[in-house]
Every structure is written in structure tokens, then in C-alpha cells.
Design a protein around this motif. Sequence first.
Motif, PDB file in Angstrom:
ATOM      1  N   ASP A 545      12.667   9.356 -14.123  1.00 17.02           N
ATOM      2  CA  ASP A 545      13.046   8.087 -13.508  1.00 17.02           C
ATOM      3  C   ASP A 545      11.944   7.567 -12.587  1.00 17.02           C
ATOM      4  O   ASP A 545      11.770   6.357 -12.447  1.00 17.02           O
ATOM      5  N   VAL A 546      11.195   8.495 -11.966  1.00 17.75           N
ATOM      6  CA  VAL A 546      10.046   8.080 -11.154  1.00 17.75           C
ATOM      7  C   VAL A 546       9.047   7.348 -12.035  1.00 17.75           C
ATOM      8  O   VAL A 546       8.523   6.285 -11.670  1.00 17.75           O
ATOM      9  N   LEU A 547       8.777   7.888 -13.228  1.00 17.22           N
ATOM     10  CA  LEU A 547       7.809   7.260 -14.127  1.00 17.22           C
ATOM     11  C   LEU A 547       8.303   5.900 -14.602  1.00 17.22           C
ATOM     12  O   LEU A 547       7.535   4.928 -14.662  1.00 17.22           O
ATOM     13  N   GLY A 548       9.595   5.814 -14.955  1.00 16.26           N
ATOM     14  CA  GLY A 548      10.131   4.533 -15.417  1.00 16.26           C
ATOM     15  C   GLY A 548      10.055   3.465 -14.345  1.00 16.26           C
ATOM     16  O   GLY A 548       9.667   2.327 -14.615  1.00 16.26           O
ATOM     17  N   CYS A 549      10.402   3.835 -13.118  1.00 20.62           N
ATOM     18  CA  CYS A 549      10.336   2.862 -12.027  1.00 20.62           C
ATOM     19  C   CYS A 549       8.892   2.544 -11.652  1.00 20.62           C
ATOM     20  O   CYS A 549       8.583   1.420 -11.239  1.00 20.62           O
ATOM     21  N   SER A 550       7.985   3.523 -11.777  1.00 25.54           N
ATOM     22  CA  SER A 550       6.569   3.264 -11.495  1.00 25.54           C
ATOM     23  C   SER A 550       6.009   2.249 -12.483  1.00 25.54           C
ATOM     24  O   SER A 550       5.189   1.392 -12.112  1.00 25.54           O
ATOM     25  N   LEU A 551       6.439   2.339 -13.730  1.00 24.81           N
ATOM     26  CA  LEU A 551       5.982   1.366 -14.720  1.00 24.81           C
ATOM     27  C   LEU A 551       6.429  -0.034 -14.332  1.00 24.81           C
ATOM     28  O   LEU A 551       5.626  -0.981 -14.341  1.00 24.81           O
ATOM     29  N   ALA A 552       7.700  -0.184 -13.979  1.00 25.94           N
ATOM     30  CA  ALA A 552       8.205  -1.505 -13.581  1.00 25.94           C
ATOM     31  C   ALA A 552       7.509  -1.992 -12.319  1.00 25.94           C
ATOM     32  O   ALA A 552       7.138  -3.170 -12.218  1.00 25.94           O
ATOM     33  N   LEU A 553       7.321  -1.087 -11.346  1.00 22.19           N
ATOM     34  CA  LEU A 553       6.646  -1.463 -10.106  1.00 22.19           C
ATOM     35  C   LEU A 553       5.223  -1.943 -10.388  1.00 22.19           C
ATOM     36  O   LEU A 553       4.776  -2.967  -9.853  1.00 22.19           O
ATOM     37  N   GLY A 554       4.492  -1.215 -11.244  1.00 20.47           N
ATOM     38  CA  GLY A 554       3.139  -1.637 -11.599  1.00 20.47           C
ATOM     39  C   GLY A 554       3.132  -2.984 -12.297  1.00 20.47           C
ATOM     40  O   GLY A 554       2.259  -3.826 -12.041  1.00 20.47           O
ATOM     41  N   ASP A 555       4.087  -3.209 -13.170  1.00 21.30           N
ATOM     42  CA  ASP A 555       4.180  -4.502 -13.860  1.00 21.30           C
ATOM     43  C   ASP A 555       4.399  -5.643 -12.867  1.00 21.30           C
ATOM     44  O   ASP A 555       3.830  -6.735 -13.001  1.00 21.30           O
ATOM     45  N   ILE A 556       5.238  -5.401 -11.885  1.00 17.63           N
ATOM     46  CA  ILE A 556       5.498  -6.432 -10.875  1.00 17.63           C
ATOM     47  C   ILE A 556       4.234  -6.694 -10.064  1.00 17.63           C
ATOM     48  O   ILE A 556       3.891  -7.852  -9.767  1.00 17.63           O
ATOM     49  N   GLN A 557       3.517  -5.633  -9.712  1.00 13.33           N
ATOM     50  CA  GLN A 557       2.271  -5.810  -8.962  1.00 13.33           C
ATOM     51  C   GLN A 557       1.231  -6.577  -9.786  1.00 13.33           C
ATOM     52  O   GLN A 557       0.489  -7.406  -9.244  1.00 13.33           O
ATOM     53  N   VAL A 558       1.177  -6.315 -11.092  1.00 15.84           N
ATOM     54  CA  VAL A 558       0.285  -7.091 -11.964  1.00 15.84           C
ATOM     55  C   VAL A 558       0.706  -8.558 -11.944  1.00 15.84           C
ATOM     56  O   VAL A 558      -0.132  -9.469 -11.864  1.00 15.84           O
ATOM     57  N   ALA A 559       2.019  -8.809 -12.012  1.00 17.90           N
ATOM     58  CA  ALA A 559       2.510 -10.193 -11.976  1.00 17.90           C
ATOM     59  C   ALA A 559       2.154 -10.872 -10.656  1.00 17.90           C
ATOM     60  O   ALA A 559       2.004 -12.099 -10.600  1.00 17.90           O
ATOM     61  N   GLN A 560       2.006 -10.082  -9.592  1.00 21.60           N
ATOM     62  CA  GLN A 560       1.575 -10.641  -8.306  1.00 21.60           C
ATOM     63  C   GLN A 560       0.060 -10.812  -8.232  1.00 21.60           C
ATOM     64  O   GLN A 560      -0.446 -11.363  -7.246  1.00 21.60           O
ATOM     65  N   GLY A 561      -0.651 -10.309  -9.235  1.00 28.07           N
ATOM     66  CA  GLY A 561      -2.107 -10.359  -9.215  1.00 28.07           C
ATOM     67  C   GLY A 561      -2.737  -9.225  -8.441  1.00 28.07           C
ATOM     68  O   GLY A 561      -3.947  -9.233  -8.187  1.00 28.07           O
ATOM     69  N   ARG A 562      -1.961  -8.206  -8.066  1.00 30.06           N
ATOM     70  CA  ARG A 562      -2.457  -7.093  -7.258  1.00 30.06           C
ATOM     71  C   ARG A 562      -2.862  -5.945  -8.188  1.00 30.06           C
ATOM     72  O   ARG A 562      -2.136  -4.963  -8.356  1.00 30.06           O
ATOM     73  N   LEU A 563      -4.039  -6.058  -8.779  1.00 28.92           N
ATOM     74  CA  LEU A 563      -4.473  -5.094  -9.779  1.00 28.92           C
ATOM     75  C   LEU A 563      -4.763  -3.729  -9.167  1.00 28.92           C
ATOM     76  O   LEU A 563      -4.470  -2.689  -9.784  1.00 28.92           O
ATOM     77  N   ASP A 564      -5.369  -3.689  -7.990  1.00 36.79           N
ATOM     78  CA  ASP A 564      -5.646  -2.408  -7.344  1.00 36.79           C
ATOM     79  C   ASP A 564      -4.355  -1.648  -7.053  1.00 36.79           C
ATOM     80  O   ASP A 564      -4.263  -0.434  -7.276  1.00 36.79           O
ATOM     81  N   ALA A 565      -3.363  -2.341  -6.546  1.00 36.41           N
ATOM     82  CA  ALA A 565      -2.083  -1.702  -6.232  1.00 36.41           C
ATOM     83  C   ALA A 565      -1.408  -1.202  -7.504  1.00 36.41           C
ATOM     84  O   ALA A 565      -0.829  -0.107  -7.534  1.00 36.41           O
ATOM     85  N   ALA A 566      -1.478  -2.003  -8.576  1.00 34.35           N
ATOM     86  CA  ALA A 566      -0.868  -1.595  -9.840  1.00 34.35           C
ATOM     87  C   ALA A 566      -1.542  -0.330 -10.369  1.00 34.35           C
ATOM     88  O   ALA A 566      -0.875   0.596 -10.847  1.00 34.35           O
ATOM     89  N   ARG A 567      -2.867  -0.294 -10.294  1.00 34.39           N
ATOM     90  CA  ARG A 567      -3.580   0.888 -10.773  1.00 34.39           C
ATOM     91  C   ARG A 567      -3.169   2.128  -9.976  1.00 34.39           C
ATOM     92  O   ARG A 567      -2.933   3.198 -10.545  1.00 34.39           O
ATOM     93  N   ALA A 568      -3.063   1.990  -8.666  1.00 32.90           N
ATOM     94  CA  ALA A 568      -2.642   3.110  -7.833  1.00 32.90           C
ATOM     95  C   ALA A 568      -1.235   3.565  -8.204  1.00 32.90           C
ATOM     96  O   ALA A 568      -0.938   4.765  -8.232  1.00 32.90           O
ATOM     97  N   THR A 569      -0.352   2.618  -8.513  1.00 27.33           N
ATOM     98  CA  THR A 569       1.022   2.952  -8.894  1.00 27.33           C
ATOM     99  C   THR A 569       1.052   3.711 -10.213  1.00 27.33           C
ATOM    100  O   THR A 569       1.728   4.747 -10.341  1.00 27.33           O
ATOM    101  N   PHE A 570       0.332   3.205 -11.222  1.00 29.12           N
ATOM    102  CA  PHE A 570       0.313   3.874 -12.520  1.00 29.12           C
ATOM    103  C   PHE A 570      -0.264   5.291 -12.401  1.00 29.12           C
ATOM    104  O   PHE A 570       0.260   6.243 -12.982  1.00 29.12           O
ATOM    105  N   GLU A 571      -1.352   5.426 -11.654  1.00 32.21           N
ATOM    106  CA  GLU A 571      -1.994   6.733 -11.533  1.00 32.21           C
ATOM    107  C   GLU A 571      -1.135   7.706 -10.727  1.00 32.21           C
ATOM    108  O   GLU A 571      -1.100   8.904 -11.018  1.00 32.21           O
TER     109      GLU A 571
END
Length: 892
Positions: A545-571
Motif C-alpha cells: 500500500d505504501v508503493l501504491g500511494c507513493s505512485l499516486a503521490l508522485g503522479d500528483i507532484q508531476v501534475a504540480q510540475g514538481r519533478l524533483d519531489a516526484a523523483r524523490a517519492t518514486f525512489e
Amino acid sequence: MGSVGTTPLLATKLHAPRRRRELVSRSRVSDRLGRGSEAALTVVSAPAGFGKSTAVTEWLATEAAAGRATAWLSLDEGDDDPTLFWSYVVAALQTAVPGVGADALPLLESGRPAVDTFLPTLLNDLAAVPVDVVLVLDDHHVIRAPEVHEAMAFLVAHLPPRVHLVLVGRADPPLPLARLRARGEVVELRAADLRFTADEAATYLRGSMGLDLAAGDVDALAARTEGWIAALQLAALSMQGRDDAARFVASFAGDDRFVVDYLAEEVLERQPDDVRRFLLDTAVLHRLTGPLCDAVTGGRGGRAMLERLDRANLFIVPLDDRRRWYRYHHLFADVLRARLLDEDPDRVRRLHRRASAWFADDGDRAEAIAHAMAGDDPEGAARLIELAAPALRQARQEATLCRWLEALPPGLFPDRPVLSAAFAGARMATGDVTGAAPLLDIAQRWVEGRADGSPIVADRDELARLPAQVAMYRAGSALVAGDVAGTMAHAERIVELADPSEHVLLGAATALTGLAHWRVGDLEAARARYAEAVGHFTEAGFVPDVLGCSLALGDIQVAQGRLDAARATFEAGLEQARDRPGLRGSADLHVGLSELFLERGDLDGAARHVQVARELGRAAGLPQHEYRWRVATARLLAARGDLDGALVLLDEAERVYDTDFSPSVRPVPALRARLHLARGDLAAARRWASDRGLTADDELDYLHEFEHVTLARTLLAAGDARSTDGAAGLLDRLLAEAERGGRGSVVEILVLRSLAHHARGDGAAAAASLEQALARAAPEGHVRVFLDEGPTMTALLRGASLHGVARDHARRVLAAGSGGPAAPSRPALVEELSGRELDVLRLLRSDLSGPDIARELLVSLNTLRTHTRRIYAKLGVNSRREAVRRAAELGL
């Protein structure tokens, strides 16, 4: 032994039946079974009493003596649940190959079909086993679940060459046997192959049973039973102690069913009263042990009686080597139960209820529930099911829970709010949302105090959680129905009601709230909720569930234009899965990283991550993986100039499109329309816009933003003044909405505004919009959004690179477009291998087995497995073969 949910995994089911002293050796049957090593599958199918299990047991002993790893699983009706069935299969395999399937077992909890998650990982494990493995599934006919049969077909189709499957049962398994026969991939034994020949019947009757029969009597009996082994056994028991064996044989006649009924009566009537009563009373049990028999019969000495029956060969089969657990021969048990029901139907109910009480005290709620239902005790069954429900939900065995609850009378539920809520949740988990609503209404009435009387409750802890549980199921129902406001209201109610320690419930609630905010375009609120959900599931240790929510969180950060934050979330999500390679969701995180690398102009990095995702496969992906991987790969192909290949992948992506509750903010048809524009096919893009009913004057909302931006691209591509003006007006409105919502789409909209101004001849406005886009893009390293726009944008970028505050980023974009470095590339590995791990990797390339490698390195087998799991995680693979291939690609 371990357990799944409330159902313990019984070690007695993992032992082949003990070879009996009176066994008649039948080399012809063993030889035919031996041909199974030449095929993936052996099917032994015949009615009860034809000696199927005995024949396979005898042959299996010769296989074990030849050095093959052999595994046995005795199935029963209680195994008709996908999670439990496959847990038993792995447990059986582990008796032959310790540790095999250990990494696959957690995937059973995903709630997804075994063919998508569990089986590929198990098959990879089996492919790495260095010896031949024979797996026998006895009484396979009791399994009826379509999900299990579909998964079995997948298993048979992909079995490694050194693994052989033997299915034993009373009916053909629902597999594509005709196709397997045509390919020579199945060996089949039927009743005709298993019947005793005249010589075998003579050996059995005279030798094993010690009967002094004339040759003519043996031949007559063999002919009249047609070699049916159970009938011969019953006949032999009936003749023991008779002086008129010849007369008995002469009068012996009738069809199979008549013969069995007649001989069973003869056997029963010839037993002492205490034996006969014991046989009938214990006939309700599928498994027999001394204390259980004592509880059911109300007597003592159950263990001694079982041993007595065993010595008398009275159709009892030992299930272990210590003579603790037994079962009756299935055919004999059927006759005993029929006789008991005829003689005393009320006693049948009492016996089942006693068995239910014993199993409940022994901790086996599944058996307790089965006997309560068989004993016509729905109230007792309801109480036990309510107590079992939480563990079943955690083990993702909602199918079993649903089956039990559906067997209860509907009139039981109105007074049982906890049971009603459990039923609603189980139905929702299995896709029946409509059926859940009336059950939720029952629970809601008790929560709100609108019901009369006192509720009937077995699980007081669940009653305390009931208000939050009802709110949870209401939120899920609202989300499925598209009711965003309702989803948020119910989810926020959960947070108010749940105890702070209930992290799973709180994690689910905050994730639902995040989804609702995401759907309406409130990205910052969605981000905050998903970050909170990740924290809750991390605290609870629910890594999938952590991985599933991390994917959604990263997608939202990408939608915000926050690529660095999304990368940190995925990793960070991948780091959580580091010790569990191939965990569900890990492949999707690699896809997310691929799109980030692509956007930053690092095509090699993007290619590396889509390759890792593909190697991890569907088993490591969420429901949206199949479409997302194709979209990411299509974008990579398009960036490299292969527009036709990209279009093929997008067509495939549309066929497997599944957002898995996430909002559909980037639909595949809109992506395909953009690709058509890149190929110069304006007509195809216009057809898409027409089919969607899109116009430049539409009311705007977040869910359709991507489509409206695509429409603006289509209008700009038309080139005429009217279309260009329409695009410019639409882009102005989109920009205002995106600015208000704090969305990363602002960069793309500004890029398109620059092109629109250029098309209208307003060079100053074009330069100003581009300058704004570059300034917004520089901090996060956006590159692809500029490169996808073609020669006109390249010319505008050259101008921007000469002056202005964003000239440095303009130069980076131009360098990336000409093949230069746009941003630093990531190393091939997120974390380098240690020296010891490199030693293990070197030996993985050899032909040495796991134990041999452990001895070579002077470490234990468990230590070697730990090193191997870490190597797999760092390389992004889930098998030895993939690890060796990946290491070669990286030059390790």
C-alpha cells in the motif's frame, strides 16, 4: 505449519498416503505414469475407488528414489479459495524444495488475479531449481473456483521444463486438454488404465487379503467388478471368515452403485456394535483424530479405535506418519454418511455441531464454520464468521468470506450490524457494489441508533470500529459512483472516528480523500492527503500500500510540475521494496521515473527504467501498469523519432486502459491525437476532437484539461486565422485555470501560447510567453515540453538563448535537442552492489546450485538468500536468470 487468514495450513495434507502392506505392485501403471516426465502435465482421472491415489503414491516413491524432488498436496472442499489454494501449493512445493515461492507468497495478498501477480514470480523461482520437481495435487476435482482453474491453465502453459504437474481426481480438470494432447504435453490415465487385471485381482485377493479362492472364483469376481478396486476390497472384507466363499461369488452381481451399497451393508452389519456406531458417528468428519472423535461421539478411546480400524484395513487412510490424523476412503465415507442420514437425521445435526465446537476451540474457524453450516446452525456459523472476518480481510480472502455469508439465511443480518458491514465490505471487494448498499443500510441504522432492540454481536472490537467501517464503505461506494463530495465527506468522517493507532484505516481514509481532491483539481490538498496516507501505511508495515500511494503521490507532484519531489517519492517507494524485489507496485514506480527522465531529456535513463519495469513484469505492477508502461514506452519511441511504433503501443494501451480509481486526467485517445499531429495527420486529430464533442468555448475543468490542451494543439495545427484565434482564446482561459490550481501544465500552455502569438505575427508576445515558460521550467529541468514542438519552437528557443533571464535553460533545451546532455544522467543502479554481493553475482552466473554457492562462500543458505534478494532489488529483477542478464548489460 503456517496459516492463511483464519485457516491453518495443515501439514497432514502435504504427505503422500502411506504405502500399505497389501499393495499390489503394478508396473504397467507406474510405467505409464513415468511418461509424465516427458510432458508438463499428467492427468489421472477416474471415479472413486479405482486406486488413483494409491497408484500415484507407488510411482512417486520410485521418482523420489531416482533423485527427483517430489511434493504432494491432498485437496478438500475447504481449499476452494484462490489465496488458500495457492498457499497450500507453495507449502507443498517447499517440502520438496525449501524456500521456493517464499517471495511469491506476499503477492497473494494483493487481491489481484494470481496470473497477474503471484504465478509469474513462483514460475521464475521454479525455473531456477536445479533438479526435476514432481508436484501431485490429489482430489483436484473438489476445486470449483473459476479463478483457480484460470490460474492453473496459466501454470500449465508456463511450467519450466524440469517441473511436472500431476492432477488426480474424479473428473477431468477444466484445462485445454485437447490442445495439450495435440502438442504431446499431457499424459492421461483413465479408469480403463487403473482397473485390476485378472492377474492383479488374483494377487490382491489371494495374497494381500489372504483368501483361499479357486481360480474360477477369482476370475468371476474380477469380471463382475470389472477390475474396480474398491468393489474388490469390499468383497474381500465381506468374504473374510466365510465358509461359503464360492456361493458368495456366484451370487455377487449388480451395477457399481448397487455393489457398493450391498457390500457396505455387509461390512457394517458384520462389525461389532461399538465399531459400527463409531464409524457412523465419525462419518461427518473429513479428517479424523482421537480427541476430535471423542468430542463428536461423546466417548473415549478415539485414538485407539482409529488404530484398530487402521490395522483392520477398514477403509481408513492415515494422513501422517505418526498415526494421529486419518480420513475414511471417500467412497466408504459417502456410504457411511448416507446410512447415518437414513437412520437418524437429527443425530447428523448434533454430530456436526459437536465437531464445530471442537474445531472452534482448536482454533480452526474454517472447519468450525463448515460444520456449523452442515449442522443447520446458522446462528453459530454467523458468530464464527463474524469473528473470522477481520483476519480474512487482511489475508485478502474476501471470496471465502462472501461464500460463507451468502450461505447464511438473509433474515440473520438485520440484527447483526457487524456481520452486515463485513458482508458489504466483502461484496465491494469482489466487485458487487450494488449488493453492498442494503447491507450498509442495516449497519447504518444501528450506528445511528435507529434500530429496535439490542444488536447481536460476536466481535465487540469490530462493533467499536463499526461507525468508521461504515463510513469507509460509504466513501468507497461514493467514489465508484463518481460522487466526489460524498467521498470526501465519508472519508473525513473516518478520520474523525478512527482511533489514532488504526493506521490502515486512516491510511485508506486519507487516500480516498486525496483521490477526491485530485478529481476536482485541488492538487495541493491531494498531495497532502497522499503524503499522510504513505505515512500511515508505512507505520502499519503495509508496504504494497505504501508503493501504491507513493505512485499516486508522485503522479500528483508531476501534475504540480514538481519533478524533483516526484523523483524523490518514486525512489523512496522503491527503497521500501528493496528487500522484497518484485513487490506489487515497484514496476509502476520505475515507469514513473522513466517519464521524469524523459521530460528532463535523458532518453537513456528513461529507456533504462522502462526496461526494468518490463523485466519486473505484471506481477510487480498495479492494475494500471499495463497501460502506463505502454504509454511511457510510446513517448520514448516518439522522442526517438519512431512515431509509427509509438502509435502501435498507444493502440495497445487503450485496450488495457485502467486507472485503478485514479482520475483519468491523461486519456489515451488524446495522447493518440497528439501523436497524429506529430505525424502530420490533422484529419485524425480533428476526428478525435469531433468524437469527443470538444470546442474552444467549452466550460473548463481539471479532468478535461489535457483534452482541451490537445484541442488547442489541433486548432494551431490547422493554421488558419479563425482556428488560431480560437486556440489563443482557449489557451488564455486554460492558463488562468492552471495558474489558479497550481498546476505544472502552466509550462506547456505558455509554450503553446508562444506558438499561437508567433502564428498571429506577434513576435514580442511570442518571446514573452516563451520567456515565462522557460523561467517556470528551469528550476525543475523541463525539456521535452519544448522539444516536442518542432522547428518553429527551435527557432524561438535560439532567440531566447541570446538574451533574457532564462537564456541558460534555453541553451540546455537546445543542447538536449541536438543530442547533448540536458541534465546529469543517473547511474544504472540506484545503489551500487557491495563486494560480497558482487561475489555472489559472479557465482550466480555459474552452474552451481544455491547450496553449492553457499558452501563456496562459506556462508549459510539463509545468508546467501539475503544477499540474493538484495542483488535482485538493486538490479530491479526477480530471478537468477534476469540478474545474470542485467549484470551483463551493466558490465558488472
